[in-house]
Enzyme design. Structure first.
Site, PDB file in Angstrom:
ATOM      1  N   GLY A  49     -48.396 -16.348 -56.513  1.00 17.20           N
ATOM      2  CA  GLY A  49     -48.981 -15.107 -55.103  1.00 17.20           C
ATOM      3  C   GLY A  49     -48.472 -15.612 -53.708  1.00 17.20           C
ATOM      4  O   GLY A  49     -48.049 -17.344 -53.463  1.00 17.20           O
ATOM      5  N   GLN A  54     -47.714 -15.110 -45.009  1.00 20.53           N
ATOM      6  CA  GLN A  54     -46.663 -16.326 -45.258  1.00 20.53           C
ATOM      7  C   GLN A  54     -44.960 -16.035 -45.002  1.00 20.53           C
ATOM      8  O   GLN A  54     -44.811 -17.271 -44.407  1.00 20.53           O
ATOM      9  CB  GLN A  54     -46.820 -16.810 -46.459  1.00 20.53           C
ATOM     10  CG  GLN A  54     -48.460 -17.183 -46.751  1.00 20.53           C
ATOM     11  CD  GLN A  54     -48.951 -17.493 -48.216  1.00 20.53           C
ATOM     12  OE1 GLN A  54     -49.099 -16.910 -48.934  1.00 20.53           O
ATOM     13  NE2 GLN A  54     -48.977 -18.599 -48.173  1.00 20.53           N
ATOM     14  N   CYS A  94     -50.920 -24.603 -51.029  1.00 16.29           N
ATOM     15  CA  CYS A  94     -50.587 -23.020 -50.227  1.00 16.29           C
ATOM     16  C   CYS A  94     -49.769 -23.494 -49.943  1.00 16.29           C
ATOM     17  O   CYS A  94     -49.393 -24.565 -49.356  1.00 16.29           O
ATOM     18  CB  CYS A  94     -51.701 -22.852 -49.578  1.00 16.29           C
ATOM     19  SG  CYS A  94     -51.241 -21.116 -48.661  1.00 16.29           S
ATOM     20  N   LEU A  95     -48.334 -22.626 -50.048  1.00 16.66           N
ATOM     21  CA  LEU A  95     -47.272 -22.879 -49.174  1.00 16.66           C
ATOM     22  C   LEU A  95     -47.370 -22.727 -48.250  1.00 16.66           C
ATOM     23  O   LEU A  95     -46.636 -23.706 -47.455  1.00 16.66           O
ATOM     24  CB  LEU A  95     -45.701 -21.599 -50.104  1.00 16.66           C
ATOM     25  CG  LEU A  95     -46.060 -21.291 -51.087  1.00 16.66           C
ATOM     26  CD1 LEU A  95     -44.929 -19.896 -51.236  1.00 16.66           C
ATOM     27  CD2 LEU A  95     -44.447 -22.252 -51.241  1.00 16.66           C
ATOM     28  N   HIS A 136     -57.327 -15.722 -52.673  1.00 14.72           N
ATOM     29  CA  HIS A 136     -57.004 -16.692 -52.689  1.00 14.72           C
ATOM     30  C   HIS A 136     -56.530 -15.819 -51.665  1.00 14.72           C
ATOM     31  O   HIS A 136     -55.233 -16.237 -50.161  1.00 14.72           O
ATOM     32  CB  HIS A 136     -56.324 -17.566 -53.207  1.00 14.72           C
ATOM     33  CG  HIS A 136     -55.271 -18.919 -52.401  1.00 14.72           C
ATOM     34  ND1 HIS A 136     -55.501 -20.135 -52.061  1.00 14.72           N
ATOM     35  CD2 HIS A 136     -54.285 -18.901 -51.676  1.00 14.72           C
ATOM     36  CE1 HIS A 136     -54.590 -20.816 -51.456  1.00 14.72           C
ATOM     37  NE2 HIS A 136     -53.625 -19.607 -51.443  1.00 14.72           N
ATOM     38  N   GLU A 137     -55.228 -15.493 -52.345  1.00 15.92           N
ATOM     39  CA  GLU A 137     -54.435 -14.332 -51.476  1.00 15.92           C
ATOM     40  C   GLU A 137     -54.206 -13.559 -50.701  1.00 15.92           C
ATOM     41  O   GLU A 137     -54.061 -13.083 -49.763  1.00 15.92           O
ATOM     42  CB  GLU A 137     -53.016 -13.589 -52.491  1.00 15.92           C
ATOM     43  CG  GLU A 137     -52.204 -14.701 -53.567  1.00 15.92           C
ATOM     44  CD  GLU A 137     -51.759 -15.256 -52.682  1.00 15.92           C
ATOM     45  OE1 GLU A 137     -50.952 -15.736 -51.584  1.00 15.92           O
ATOM     46  OE2 GLU A 137     -51.468 -16.250 -52.810  1.00 15.92           O
ATOM     47  N   HIS A 140     -54.899 -14.431 -46.828  1.00 11.93           N
ATOM     48  CA  HIS A 140     -54.320 -14.890 -46.018  1.00 11.93           C
ATOM     49  C   HIS A 140     -54.221 -13.829 -44.607  1.00 11.93           C
ATOM     50  O   HIS A 140     -53.707 -13.326 -43.707  1.00 11.93           O
ATOM     51  CB  HIS A 140     -53.272 -14.919 -46.809  1.00 11.93           C
ATOM     52  CG  HIS A 140     -52.602 -15.819 -47.181  1.00 11.93           C
ATOM     53  ND1 HIS A 140     -53.041 -17.363 -46.232  1.00 11.93           N
ATOM     54  CD2 HIS A 140     -52.627 -16.458 -48.463  1.00 11.93           C
ATOM     55  CE1 HIS A 140     -52.522 -18.185 -46.968  1.00 11.93           C
ATOM     56  NE2 HIS A 140     -52.199 -18.331 -48.892  1.00 11.93           N
TER      57      HIS A 140
END
Ligand code: ZN
Length: 182
Positions: A49, A54, A94-95, A136-137, A140
């Site tokens: 995702g 991000q 997470c990235l 989670h997404e 953001h």
């Protein structure tokens, strides 16, 4: 089209509430370019995702690429409702927070209402691990990172570097907790 540099924890864009998209924007070259870059960046980093902040675009768009055998979903202007608050724990990565994993408890089932790419309202009701991926997404888009949701308790060791995570915390097949790496 481009693979974008990922905003990492500390970048202010990750702490902003993302701007909602007007349906009239969906066909603009600007919006299409952001979306294409999100897909390319997601693919490059093999995430499950990604959210627009991000890639340093503060707009309310996320891509959910889970389950892997389904077409990735583009989720725009999501609103989330908890359907089953029973907490379930997964180790998350997470990235935007490289090298760290944290055990995060989130509601087991949620409803997400969102706009799709054609401007239509859609509803999904993910549960289990899929519910964690969505939460989670979507976090953001509201300036929240998974580390904010780690419960710091003495002796609990709920957060770890990836190397120590793999060595000491990676779940076995019988464990109740799973893992999410996006
Ligand atoms: Zn993330």
């Amino acid at each position: 089209m481009a693979i974008r540099k990922i905003a990492r924890m500390g970048h202010p864009v990750l702490r902003m509430t993302a701007r909602k998209i007007q349906s009239s924007e969906l066909r603009t070259p600007e919006f299409r370019a952001v979306l294409r870059d999100m897909f390319e960046t997601l693919e490059e980093y093999e995430g499950i995702g990604i959210a627009a902040p991000q890639i340093r675009e503060s707009v309310a768009v996320a891509i959910i690429a889970y389950p892997a055998d389904q077409e990735p979903k583009v989720v725009i202007n999501p609103e989330i409702t908890v359907l089953d608050p029973t907490p379930q724990g997964y180790w998350e990565g997470c990235l935007s927070v490289p090298e760290l994993r944290g055990l995060v408890y989130r509601p087991r089932k949620v409803r997400i209402e969102y706009m799709d790419l054609s401007g239509k309202q859609q509803v999904v009701e993910p549960e289990g691990f899929e519910a964690t991926v969505y939460q989670h997404e979507l976090d953001h888009l509201f300036g929240t990172l998974f580390v904010d949701r780690v419960k710091f308790e003495p002796g609990a060791s709920p957060i770890a570097f990836t190397e120590e995570y793999a060595r000491y915390h990676a779940p076995g097949e019988d464990d109740e907790v799973g893992e999410l790496d996006d």
